[in-house]
Design a protein around this motif. Structure first.
Motif, PDB file in Angstrom:
ATOM      1  N   VAL A  92     -13.297   3.294  -6.728  1.00 13.31           N
ATOM      2  CA  VAL A  92     -12.355   4.387  -6.511  1.00 13.31           C
ATOM      3  C   VAL A  92     -11.947   4.328  -5.043  1.00 13.31           C
ATOM      4  O   VAL A  92     -12.774   4.500  -4.150  1.00 13.31           O
ATOM      5  N   LEU A  93     -10.677   4.078  -4.811  1.00  7.80           N
ATOM      6  CA  LEU A  93     -10.149   3.891  -3.455  1.00  7.80           C
ATOM      7  C   LEU A  93      -9.369   5.136  -3.042  1.00  7.80           C
ATOM      8  O   LEU A  93      -8.435   5.547  -3.745  1.00  7.80           O
ATOM      9  N   ILE A  94      -9.740   5.730  -1.912  1.00  3.36           N
ATOM     10  CA  ILE A  94      -9.064   6.912  -1.385  1.00  3.36           C
ATOM     11  C   ILE A  94      -8.306   6.504  -0.128  1.00  3.36           C
ATOM     12  O   ILE A  94      -8.910   6.043   0.855  1.00  3.36           O
ATOM     13  N   VAL A  95      -6.975   6.653  -0.144  1.00  3.90           N
ATOM     14  CA  VAL A  95      -6.122   6.260   0.976  1.00  3.90           C
ATOM     15  C   VAL A  95      -5.549   7.521   1.603  1.00  3.90           C
ATOM     16  O   VAL A  95      -4.748   8.240   0.967  1.00  3.90           O
ATOM     17  N   PHE A  96      -5.970   7.826   2.836  1.00  2.00           N
ATOM     18  CA  PHE A  96      -5.450   8.981   3.557  1.00  2.00           C
ATOM     19  C   PHE A  96      -4.131   8.602   4.228  1.00  2.00           C
ATOM     20  O   PHE A  96      -4.026   7.549   4.866  1.00  2.00           O
ATOM     21  N   PRO A  97      -3.097   9.458   4.114  1.00  2.00           N
ATOM     22  CA  PRO A  97      -1.782   9.098   4.647  1.00  2.00           C
ATOM     23  C   PRO A  97      -1.695   9.282   6.161  1.00  2.00           C
ATOM     24  O   PRO A  97      -2.494  10.015   6.761  1.00  2.00           O
ATOM     25  N   ASP A  98      -0.739   8.619   6.756  1.00  2.00           N
ATOM     26  CA  ASP A  98      -0.428   8.799   8.172  1.00  2.00           C
ATOM     27  C   ASP A  98       0.812   9.681   8.248  1.00  2.00           C
ATOM     28  O   ASP A  98       1.939   9.214   8.340  1.00  2.00           O
ATOM     29  N   GLY A  99       0.595  10.986   8.145  1.00  2.00           N
ATOM     30  CA  GLY A  99       1.711  11.920   8.128  1.00  2.00           C
ATOM     31  C   GLY A  99       1.510  12.945   7.028  1.00  2.00           C
ATOM     32  O   GLY A  99       0.379  13.308   6.680  1.00  2.00           O
ATOM     33  N   ASP A 100       2.634  13.418   6.473  1.00  2.00           N
ATOM     34  CA  ASP A 100       2.579  14.477   5.468  1.00  2.00           C
ATOM     35  C   ASP A 100       2.602  13.955   4.039  1.00  2.00           C
ATOM     36  O   ASP A 100       2.712  14.736   3.090  1.00  2.00           O
ATOM     37  N   ALA A 101       2.547  12.658   3.866  1.00  2.00           N
ATOM     38  CA  ALA A 101       2.542  12.102   2.514  1.00  2.00           C
ATOM     39  C   ALA A 101       1.234  12.476   1.812  1.00  2.00           C
ATOM     40  O   ALA A 101       0.211  12.713   2.458  1.00  2.00           O
ATOM     41  N   PRO A 102       1.248  12.552   0.492  1.00  2.00           N
ATOM     42  CA  PRO A 102       0.015  12.903  -0.231  1.00  2.00           C
ATOM     43  C   PRO A 102      -1.018  11.782  -0.169  1.00  2.00           C
ATOM     44  O   PRO A 102      -0.676  10.606  -0.059  1.00  2.00           O
ATOM     45  N   ALA A 103      -2.255  12.186  -0.207  1.00  2.00           N
ATOM     46  CA  ALA A 103      -3.332  11.191  -0.273  1.00  2.00           C
ATOM     47  C   ALA A 103      -3.278  10.507  -1.636  1.00  2.00           C
ATOM     48  O   ALA A 103      -2.826  11.070  -2.627  1.00  2.00           O
ATOM     49  N   ARG A 104      -3.729   9.284  -1.678  1.00  2.00           N
ATOM     50  CA  ARG A 104      -3.703   8.500  -2.906  1.00  2.00           C
ATOM     51  C   ARG A 104      -5.134   8.178  -3.340  1.00  2.00           C
ATOM     52  O   ARG A 104      -5.962   7.789  -2.519  1.00  2.00           O
ATOM     53  N   VAL A 105      -5.382   8.340  -4.617  1.00  2.00           N
ATOM     54  CA  VAL A 105      -6.674   7.990  -5.213  1.00  2.00           C
ATOM     55  C   VAL A 105      -6.409   6.914  -6.254  1.00  2.00           C
ATOM     56  O   VAL A 105      -5.750   7.164  -7.270  1.00  2.00           O
TER      57      VAL A 105
END
Length: 356
Positions: A92-105
């Motif tokens: 399960v990969l959690i990608v935190f955004p650089d800005g106001d974009a939503p985080a991705r799982v």
């Protein structure tokens, strides 16, 4: 009479230990099956372990706060998380955004149940984290309330250990007893007992006593290996373990009575084996022993509750695992005693020494 009973019981135990197949099914196979089921389903309220990887802007304050919330959520989740910097299969990969974009799982939607449970755990933690970051209390977005009333969480380790214990008792009490009696009848060994003479009650009593000794040995070995070999937290050294002994004895007597009944009129070993298989497998699959029957239709659930081995498992788990009182388990206990009395009575009345 007591001397004859003692000699027959001793000989029965000696014969049992000489048969390698009997030793395997009674002592080794239950431990092997327990290990296989724990590998497949996990233990201690766990659906397994999944690898969780954090990527993206992990240095931001929001990312750090959300990571703490996610890690805390996994301490109470039914799936274990192993944090690693390497992504791969079943991750399960959690990608935190650089800005106001939503985080991705990112995870395999068609993957194992552990990955799906982990993604849902992450989702719940992220909702609370983002709501708090925006100045909103998390319970204003969504609130989860526990509706349980003191019931312990489901534990696969406890479930498998007690279920396989009942299954081992079925092998010893039903199959082994029935096949052993049928073998003696087929070989005309009973003629010797008739010449002594040996009454039906003395002979059957010695067979049942020897099998009870084997059941207690099998139970002791299985529970000790489960506790110290597989790390299942069983209450072996608590009062509830002593309170479970009468349940074990009643359940053992019930299964032994069924074994006696199956062999009471069999003309040959092959015929008795057929009856044993026709009885054993339905009881195994519909008694909630190794696979939780949570998806059983409602119309079938009532019938399953009446199955003798299911009542044995319910009483065993209630008294031994949940520390329930005998009064709370009154129905399965009384039902097991009635099944035992009925089967033993029929088996004794129908029992015959010869094939013809």
């Amino acid at each position: 009479m007591f001397r004859v009973f003692f000699v027959l019981t001793r000989n029965e135990l000696r014969g049992y230990f000489r048969r390698k197949a009997s030793i395997f099914w009674a002592l080794i196979f239950p431990i092997f099956l327990l290990g296989v089921m724990l590998v497949a389903f996990g233990r201690s309220n766990s659906l397994g372990e999944v690898r969780v990887v954090f990527e993206g802007d992990t240095a931001s304050g929001t990312a750090q706060s959300c990571r703490r919330d996610i890690e805390e959520a996994f301490t109470k989740a039914p799936v274990k998380a192993r944090y690693s910097g390497d992504s791969g299969a079943d991750t399960v990969l959690i990608v935190f955004p650089d800005g106001d974009a939503p985080a991705r799982v990112l995870y395999d939607f068609n993957g194992p149940l552990a990955s799906k449970a982990a993604a849902r755990t992450i989702e719940i933690a992220m909702i609370g984290c983002v709501a708090r970051a925006r100045g909103m209390p998390s319970d204003s977005v969504v609130r989860f309330e526990n509706t349980t009333t003191g019931k312990a969480p489901f534990d696969y380790g406890h479930f498998f250990a007690t279920g396989i214990l009942v299954m081992a008792f079925m092998i010893i009490g039903m199959n082994s007893t029935a096949e052993g009696i049928a073998t003696l009848r087929e070989r005309n060994t009973f003629k010797i007992y008739v010449c002594f003479p040996v009454s039906r009650l003395v002979f059957l009593g010695s067979v049942l006593t020897a099998r009870i000794v084997m059941m207690l040995l099998s139970a002791t070995l299985l529970l000790l290996v489960a506790r110290y070999g597989f790390g299942i937290q069983l209450p072996l050294w608590r009062l509830q373990a002593l309170r479970a002994i009468p349940i074990v004895l009643i359940g053992s007597a019930m299964l032994l009575s069924f074994g006696t009944l199956l062999a009471s009129r069999g003309r040959s070993l092959a015929e008795v084996e057929l009856w044993c298989n026709l009885t054993y497998y339905p009881l195994l699959f519909f008694s909630d022993l190794t696979i939780p029957l949570t998806a059983v239709p409602g119309w079938l659930r009532g019938a399953i509750h009446l199955i003798p081995t299911n009542q044995f498992a319910v009483a065993m788990r209630g008294v031994f695992i949940e520390n329930a009182s005998y009064a709370q388990m009154a129905f399965p206990i009384v039902a097991m005693a009635c099944w035992a009395l009925l089967a033993l009575t029929l088996g004794t009345l129908r029992f015959r020494w010869y094939q013809d």
